[in-house]
Enzyme design. Structure first.
Site, mmCIF file in Angstrom:
data_model
loop_
_atom_site.group_PDB
_atom_site.id
_atom_site.type_symbol
_atom_site.label_atom_id
_atom_site.label_comp_id
_atom_site.label_asym_id
_atom_site.label_seq_id
_atom_site.Cartn_x
_atom_site.Cartn_y
_atom_site.Cartn_z
ATOM 1 N N LYS A 193 1.460 10.305 1.340
ATOM 2 C CA LYS A 193 2.039 9.414 0.325
ATOM 3 C C LYS A 193 1.184 8.149 0.294
ATOM 4 O O LYS A 193 1.300 7.279 1.152
ATOM 5 C CB LYS A 193 3.495 9.094 0.714
ATOM 6 C CG LYS A 193 4.411 8.794 -0.446
ATOM 7 C CD LYS A 193 4.021 7.591 -1.278
ATOM 8 C CE LYS A 193 4.206 6.292 -0.522
ATOM 9 N NZ LYS A 193 3.698 5.111 -1.277
ATOM 10 N N GLY A 208 10.425 3.762 -1.959
ATOM 11 C CA GLY A 208 11.529 4.527 -1.377
ATOM 12 C C GLY A 208 11.203 6.009 -1.225
ATOM 13 O O GLY A 208 11.739 6.683 -0.332
ATOM 14 N N GLU A 246 -0.416 1.827 12.387
ATOM 15 C CA GLU A 246 -1.591 0.949 12.307
ATOM 16 C C GLU A 246 -1.203 -0.199 11.391
ATOM 17 O O GLU A 246 -1.043 -0.005 10.182
ATOM 18 C CB GLU A 246 -2.783 1.699 11.693
ATOM 19 C CG GLU A 246 -3.315 2.835 12.528
ATOM 20 C CD GLU A 246 -4.044 2.371 13.768
ATOM 21 O OE1 GLU A 246 -4.177 1.149 13.988
ATOM 22 O OE2 GLU A 246 -4.467 3.233 14.534
ATOM 23 N N CYS A 282 -7.774 -5.001 7.614
ATOM 24 C CA CYS A 282 -6.799 -5.381 8.639
ATOM 25 C C CYS A 282 -7.459 -5.965 9.879
ATOM 26 O O CYS A 282 -6.878 -6.797 10.555
ATOM 27 C CB CYS A 282 -5.970 -4.165 9.016
ATOM 28 S SG CYS A 282 -7.010 -2.777 9.456
ATOM 29 N N GLU A 329 -0.953 -13.016 8.444
ATOM 30 C CA GLU A 329 -2.020 -12.273 7.799
ATOM 31 C C GLU A 329 -2.049 -12.633 6.315
ATOM 32 O O GLU A 329 -1.046 -12.528 5.630
ATOM 33 C CB GLU A 329 -1.758 -10.773 7.965
ATOM 34 C CG GLU A 329 -2.870 -9.933 7.412
ATOM 35 C CD GLU A 329 -2.633 -8.444 7.641
ATOM 36 O OE1 GLU A 329 -1.562 -7.948 7.248
ATOM 37 O OE2 GLU A 329 -3.520 -7.797 8.208
HETATM 38 P P1 NAD Z 1 2.453 -2.024 2.704
HETATM 39 O O1 NAD Z 1 3.043 -2.071 4.056
HETATM 40 O O2 NAD Z 1 3.055 -2.833 1.634
HETATM 41 O O3 NAD Z 1 2.400 -0.531 2.140
HETATM 42 C C1 NAD Z 1 1.768 0.506 2.857
HETATM 43 C C2 NAD Z 1 2.356 1.826 2.412
HETATM 44 O O4 NAD Z 1 3.719 1.896 2.807
HETATM 45 C C3 NAD Z 1 2.335 2.079 0.914
HETATM 46 O O5 NAD Z 1 2.023 3.443 0.694
HETATM 47 C C4 NAD Z 1 3.766 1.791 0.506
HETATM 48 O O6 NAD Z 1 4.167 2.481 -0.669
HETATM 49 C C5 NAD Z 1 4.518 2.312 1.698
HETATM 50 N N1 NAD Z 1 5.863 1.771 1.908
HETATM 51 C C6 NAD Z 1 6.374 0.579 1.497
HETATM 52 N N2 NAD Z 1 7.633 0.443 1.944
HETATM 53 C C7 NAD Z 1 7.925 1.548 2.664
HETATM 54 C C8 NAD Z 1 9.047 1.969 3.421
HETATM 55 N N3 NAD Z 1 10.144 1.222 3.527
HETATM 56 N N4 NAD Z 1 8.986 3.164 4.050
HETATM 57 C C9 NAD Z 1 7.877 3.930 3.982
HETATM 58 N N5 NAD Z 1 6.782 3.577 3.279
HETATM 59 C C10 NAD Z 1 6.799 2.393 2.641
HETATM 60 O O7 NAD Z 1 0.916 -2.413 2.929
HETATM 61 P P2 NAD Z 1 -0.164 -2.650 1.822
HETATM 62 O O8 NAD Z 1 0.128 -3.960 1.172
HETATM 63 O O9 NAD Z 1 -0.327 -1.435 0.997
HETATM 64 O O10 NAD Z 1 -1.483 -2.801 2.727
HETATM 65 C C11 NAD Z 1 -1.849 -3.985 3.355
HETATM 66 C C12 NAD Z 1 -1.386 -3.995 4.796
HETATM 67 O O11 NAD Z 1 -1.896 -2.855 5.492
HETATM 68 C C13 NAD Z 1 -1.909 -5.181 5.568
HETATM 69 O O12 NAD Z 1 -0.875 -5.730 6.341
HETATM 70 C C14 NAD Z 1 -2.975 -4.594 6.472
HETATM 71 O O13 NAD Z 1 -3.228 -5.308 7.641
HETATM 72 C C15 NAD Z 1 -2.428 -3.248 6.745
HETATM 73 N N6 NAD Z 1 -3.502 -2.350 7.166
HETATM 74 C C16 NAD Z 1 -3.581 -1.995 8.479
HETATM 75 C C17 NAD Z 1 -4.603 -1.189 8.907
HETATM 76 C C18 NAD Z 1 -4.714 -0.780 10.351
HETATM 77 O O14 NAD Z 1 -5.346 0.228 10.613
HETATM 78 N N7 NAD Z 1 -4.142 -1.495 11.288
HETATM 79 C C19 NAD Z 1 -5.545 -0.720 8.007
HETATM 80 C C20 NAD Z 1 -5.437 -1.104 6.686
HETATM 81 C C21 NAD Z 1 -4.396 -1.911 6.269
#
Ligand code: NAD
Length: 488
Positions: free
Chosen positions: A183, A219, A259, A293, A392
């Site tokens: 997803k 969701g 992650e 990240c 962040e």
């Molecule tokens: P996000 O947390 O908003 O969304 C990530 C994913 O989670 C999306 O696919 C989103 O649709 C889904 N999602 C949202 N709410 C959810 C829920 N309640 N249950 C399940 N899935 C849900 O993150 P983003 O804005 O897309 O990406 C940026 C973030 O990702 C930053 O905080 C960054 O640090 C982090 N990131 C971490 C790594 C790592 O490896 N540590 C790598 C890349 C990005």
């Protein structure tokens, strides 16, 4: 694979490309704000069908034990991506806003080549270990430790490096024998959906082994954490969403692999080449508009050289104007969305409200009124308690903080809820190694070393995550361990 314009991507469910029951949603070019086309919008029913397909493929086919088939399918997917790399590159630049030069590395070609590591590991892996015969409790027993796939994996990914993160989950999860539902983020549905097309057209993946479900509704992703038919959730995204994934997964006690975010420090010790180190920190913080990240966003420098450090960072960052990601020389493209641009601007406003100043940048570039661009910005005059030093930002923003010696530099680096990455620069390698050893983070760059590669584990301490992606550790995240005792 079709052309970019007016593309309409589909879901991959049980081996078939299908429309979404909730219709479609647009995908937007963040550099131009133009709608590129649409993606299939999955409903909860679509997600349930994808999970059912993955469950059936795991429970009722030989996928999990047929290593040769898995290796072949992964290599076929890799070859299909190589064969279509130019189309994939255009798609990535347009949908992600990724600078063209980064598509030769972590934004596209790097992760495609990294699939070799997953296939090679599955081929050479010791799936079972003979511990020999012993007589625990007086019963003579031959003991074996077997490793086998966990089952159905739900992979949830963000938008910043979509190919890297999608493949760093798909590759090891499938190589280890699991089936999967991916997803992706609603901002970058095509980068994932295109895999569905390549899989159906160019590989022997059995139906149901890989399912790709794009949706505008977060969701629908949450159903992966909640559904009892899913055995593990592999999530990359923000720390807050990671918490929600973990809480949702608690009801069925599934394994969660997280992650998450970071606020990593770049430590310059007092014997380092100050100007060179600060220029590197500035360049890194501007790459892909700071949407990484593990980017080091706190530049921690000797107090006695603070002004010179700010000047050196600003000289580099001020020269890296945000630009068209399509152009070969661009390093800082747009942010992914209007929402992200507003979020970054709010952080910049908080910096001045707390008494900080901009040594360069500070807002939208004057020459760009379309596209979600923000100027690479150096913030000076704040300490590690400032909001921009603790949270962040996910934009091209570097906060310069003064330290009073090595111990203080380590204290500042570790004074964060996050623990994803860090950098140490020193003229003395042994001294740098000593400081690196004290950082509570998952990856450390010493004097410009690169930790990113297929065989290196990546992940965070503290609130930056649980588990490791890539490397042997990343492969083994997707395995269960079974101890078998046979009386002899
Ligand atoms: P996000 O947390 O908003 O969304 C990530 C994913 O989670 C999306 O696919 C989103 O649709 C889904 N999602 C949202 N709410 C959810 C829920 N309640 N249950 C399940 N899935 C849900 O993150 P983003 O804005 O897309 O990406 C940026 C973030 O990702 C930053 O905080 C960054 O640090 C982090 N990131 C971490 C790594 C790592 O490896 N540590 C790598 C890349 C990005």
């Amino acid at each position: 694979m079709g052309i970019l314009a007016d593309r309409e991507s589909r879901l991959l469910i049980d081996g078939t490309l299908v429309a979404g029951s909730a219709g479609t949603f647009p995908t937007v070019n963040p550099a131009t704000e133009e709608t590129l086309g649409v993606a299939a919008d999955a409903s909860a029913e679509d997600m349930s069908a994808a999970i059912a397909a993955a469950r059936r493929a795991f429970d009722e086919t030989g996928w999990s034990t047929d290593t040769a088939l898995r290796v072949r399918c992964i290599r076929q997917l890799q070859q299909a991506m190589r064969d279509h790399v130019d189309d994939l590159r255009e798609l990535t630049i347009a949908e992600v806003g990724a600078p063209r030069m980064l598509t030769a590395a972590a934004q596209l070609e790097g992760p495609v080549e990294d699939l070799s590591f997953c296939a090679d590991t599955a081929e050479s892996y010791s799936w079972s270990t003979d511990l020999g015969i012993a007589a625990p409790m007086g019963i003579k027993t031959r003991r074996t430790v077997a490793r086998e796939a966990i089952g159905v994996v739900g992979a949830i990914t963000p938008w910043n490096f979509p190919h890297q993160i999608n493949l760093a989950k798909i590759g090891p999860a499938l190589a280890a024998g699991n089936t999967l539902v991916l997803k992706p983020a609603p901002d970058t549905p095509w980068a994932a959906a295109i895999l569905g097309e390549l899989i159906t057209e160019h590989t022997d993946f059995p139906a149901g082994v890989v399912n790709i479900v794009t949706s505008s509704d977060h969701g629908v992703g949450a159903l992966l954490s909640q559904d009892a038919r899913v055995d593990m959730v592999s999530f990359t995204g923000s720390t807050n969403t990671g918490r929600a994934v973990m809480a949702d997964s608690a009801a069925t006690l599934k394994k969660v692999f997280l992650e998450l975010g970071g606020k990593s420090a770049f430590l310059v010790l007092d014997d380092a080449d100050l100007a060179g180190a600060c220029a590197m920190a500035a360049f890194t913080a501007s790459m892909h508009a700071g949407q990484g990240c593990a980017i080091t966003t706190r530049l921690v420098v000797p107090r006695s050289h603070y002004d010179a450090a700010v000047e050196a960072a600003a000289a580099t960052m001020g020269g890296l104007k945000p630009g068209d990601p399509d152009k070969p020389g661009t390093i800082c493209g747009p942010l992914i969305s209007e929402r992200q641009r507003e979020r970054v601007q709010a952080y910049l406003d908080s910096a001045t409200a707390e008494g900080g100043r901009f040594a360069c940048g500070g807002g939208r570039p004057a020459d760009r009124d379309t596209g979600y661009f923000i100027e690479p910005t150096v913030i000076a005059g704040l300490d590690n308690t400032a909001k921009v030093a603790r949270e962040e930002i996910f934009g091209p923003v570097l906060t310069v903080i003064a330290h009073d010696g090595d111990d203080d530099a380590v204290r500042i680096a570790n004074d964060s809820p996050y623990g994803l990455s860090g950098t140490v620069f020193s003229g003395d390698e042994e001294r740098a190694a000593g400081v690196a050893a004290r950082l509570r983070v998952g990856t450390v760059n010493v004097n410009g070393g690169v930790w990113y590669s297929a065989d290196m584990p990546f992940g965070g301490y503290k609130q930056s995550g649980i588990g490791r992606e890539m490397g042997l550790a990343g492969f083994e995240e997707y395995l269960e361990i079974k101890a078998i005792a046979t009386a002899v």
